[in-house]
Design a protein around this motif. Sequence first.
Motif, PDB file in Angstrom:
ATOM      1  N   ALA A  72       0.759  -1.249   0.051  1.00 23.93           N
ATOM      2  CA  ALA A  72       0.255   0.014  -0.115  1.00 23.93           C
ATOM      3  C   ALA A  72       1.021   1.195   0.045  1.00 23.93           C
ATOM      4  O   ALA A  72       0.458   2.152  -0.640  1.00 23.93           O
ATOM      5  N   ILE A  73       1.905   1.129   0.821  1.00 21.99           N
ATOM      6  CA  ILE A  73       2.989   2.341   0.937  1.00 21.99           C
ATOM      7  C   ILE A  73       3.288   2.686  -0.619  1.00 21.99           C
ATOM      8  O   ILE A  73       3.518   3.737  -0.968  1.00 21.99           O
ATOM      9  N   LEU A  74       3.903   1.600  -1.178  1.00 21.70           N
ATOM     10  CA  LEU A  74       4.340   1.761  -2.604  1.00 21.70           C
ATOM     11  C   LEU A  74       3.657   2.244  -3.400  1.00 21.70           C
ATOM     12  O   LEU A  74       3.797   3.189  -4.443  1.00 21.70           O
ATOM     13  N   LEU A  75       2.234   1.602  -3.579  1.00 23.76           N
ATOM     14  CA  LEU A  75       1.132   2.413  -4.575  1.00 23.76           C
ATOM     15  C   LEU A  75       1.103   3.645  -4.067  1.00 23.76           C
ATOM     16  O   LEU A  75       0.665   4.521  -5.068  1.00 23.76           O
ATOM     17  N   LEU A  76       0.882   3.785  -2.851  1.00 20.88           N
ATOM     18  CA  LEU A  76       0.445   5.415  -2.529  1.00 20.88           C
ATOM     19  C   LEU A  76       1.497   6.354  -2.955  1.00 20.88           C
ATOM     20  O   LEU A  76       1.080   7.339  -3.727  1.00 20.88           O
ATOM     21  N   GLY A  77       2.798   5.923  -2.875  1.00 21.32           N
ATOM     22  CA  GLY A  77       3.790   6.741  -3.400  1.00 21.32           C
ATOM     23  C   GLY A  77       4.070   6.960  -4.633  1.00 21.32           C
ATOM     24  O   GLY A  77       4.157   8.154  -5.109  1.00 21.32           O
ATOM     25  N   ILE A  78       3.624   5.916  -5.357  1.00 20.36           N
ATOM     26  CA  ILE A  78       3.580   5.902  -7.071  1.00 20.36           C
ATOM     27  C   ILE A  78       2.549   6.923  -7.420  1.00 20.36           C
ATOM     28  O   ILE A  78       2.660   7.754  -8.236  1.00 20.36           O
ATOM     29  N   TYR A  79       1.280   6.863  -6.700  1.00 17.74           N
ATOM     30  CA  TYR A  79       0.179   7.575  -7.081  1.00 17.74           C
ATOM     31  C   TYR A  79       0.346   9.184  -6.764  1.00 17.74           C
ATOM     32  O   TYR A  79      -0.010   9.919  -7.495  1.00 17.74           O
ATOM     33  N   HIS A  80       1.235   9.261  -5.640  1.00 18.46           N
ATOM     34  CA  HIS A  80       1.581  10.592  -5.068  1.00 18.46           C
ATOM     35  C   HIS A  80       2.430  11.262  -6.492  1.00 18.46           C
ATOM     36  O   HIS A  80       2.549  12.539  -6.868  1.00 18.46           O
ATOM     37  N   LEU A  81       3.459  10.306  -6.787  1.00 24.47           N
ATOM     38  CA  LEU A  81       4.335  10.848  -7.799  1.00 24.47           C
ATOM     39  C   LEU A  81       3.389  11.250  -9.245  1.00 24.47           C
ATOM     40  O   LEU A  81       3.681  12.020  -9.889  1.00 24.47           O
ATOM     41  N   ALA A  82       2.647  10.309  -9.513  1.00 26.16           N
ATOM     42  CA  ALA A  82       1.876  10.485 -10.921  1.00 26.16           C
ATOM     43  C   ALA A  82       0.863  11.547 -10.862  1.00 26.16           C
ATOM     44  O   ALA A  82       0.584  12.096 -11.790  1.00 26.16           O
ATOM     45  N   THR A  83       0.256  12.034  -9.843  1.00 26.01           N
ATOM     46  CA  THR A  83      -0.566  12.897  -9.697  1.00 26.01           C
ATOM     47  C   THR A  83      -0.072  14.278  -9.376  1.00 26.01           C
ATOM     48  O   THR A  83      -0.615  15.275  -8.911  1.00 26.01           O
ATOM     49  N   LYS A  84       1.165  14.300  -9.148  1.00 21.97           N
ATOM     50  CA  LYS A  84       2.059  15.489  -8.497  1.00 21.97           C
ATOM     51  C   LYS A  84       1.839  16.811  -9.664  1.00 21.97           C
ATOM     52  O   LYS A  84       2.354  16.251 -10.737  1.00 21.97           O
ATOM     53  N   ASN A  85       1.475  17.932  -9.226  1.00 26.32           N
ATOM     54  CA  ASN A  85       1.444  19.023 -10.030  1.00 26.32           C
ATOM     55  C   ASN A  85       2.842  19.571 -10.197  1.00 26.32           C
ATOM     56  O   ASN A  85       3.372  20.032  -9.147  1.00 26.32           O
TER      57      ASN A  85
END
Length: 82
Positions: free
Chosen positions: A68-81
């Motif tokens: 979950a931490i890995l996917l949440l980190g990837i999600y943060h990077l992917a949606t970062k403005n």
Amino acid sequence: MHIIWTILIGLVAGAIAKMILPGKNPGGFIMTVLLGIAGSVAATYLGHFIGWYHAGESAGFIGAVVGAILLLGIYHLATKNS
């Protein structure tokens, strides 16, 4: 019953991942929980592929939290403005 247990662990893992990896999450709590469930499922199938878990076993709680931490980190990077 196996997939239900994986989903329940994923719900808790997503909440813990949000506490460990705080920050502005565009999806809110619902997206975090869904990423937790996906992390738990991903950890389960990765563990089966590697040979850590046998058929019918789900990822442990720590594996689900790490997924979950890995996917949440990837999600943060992917949606970062930028």
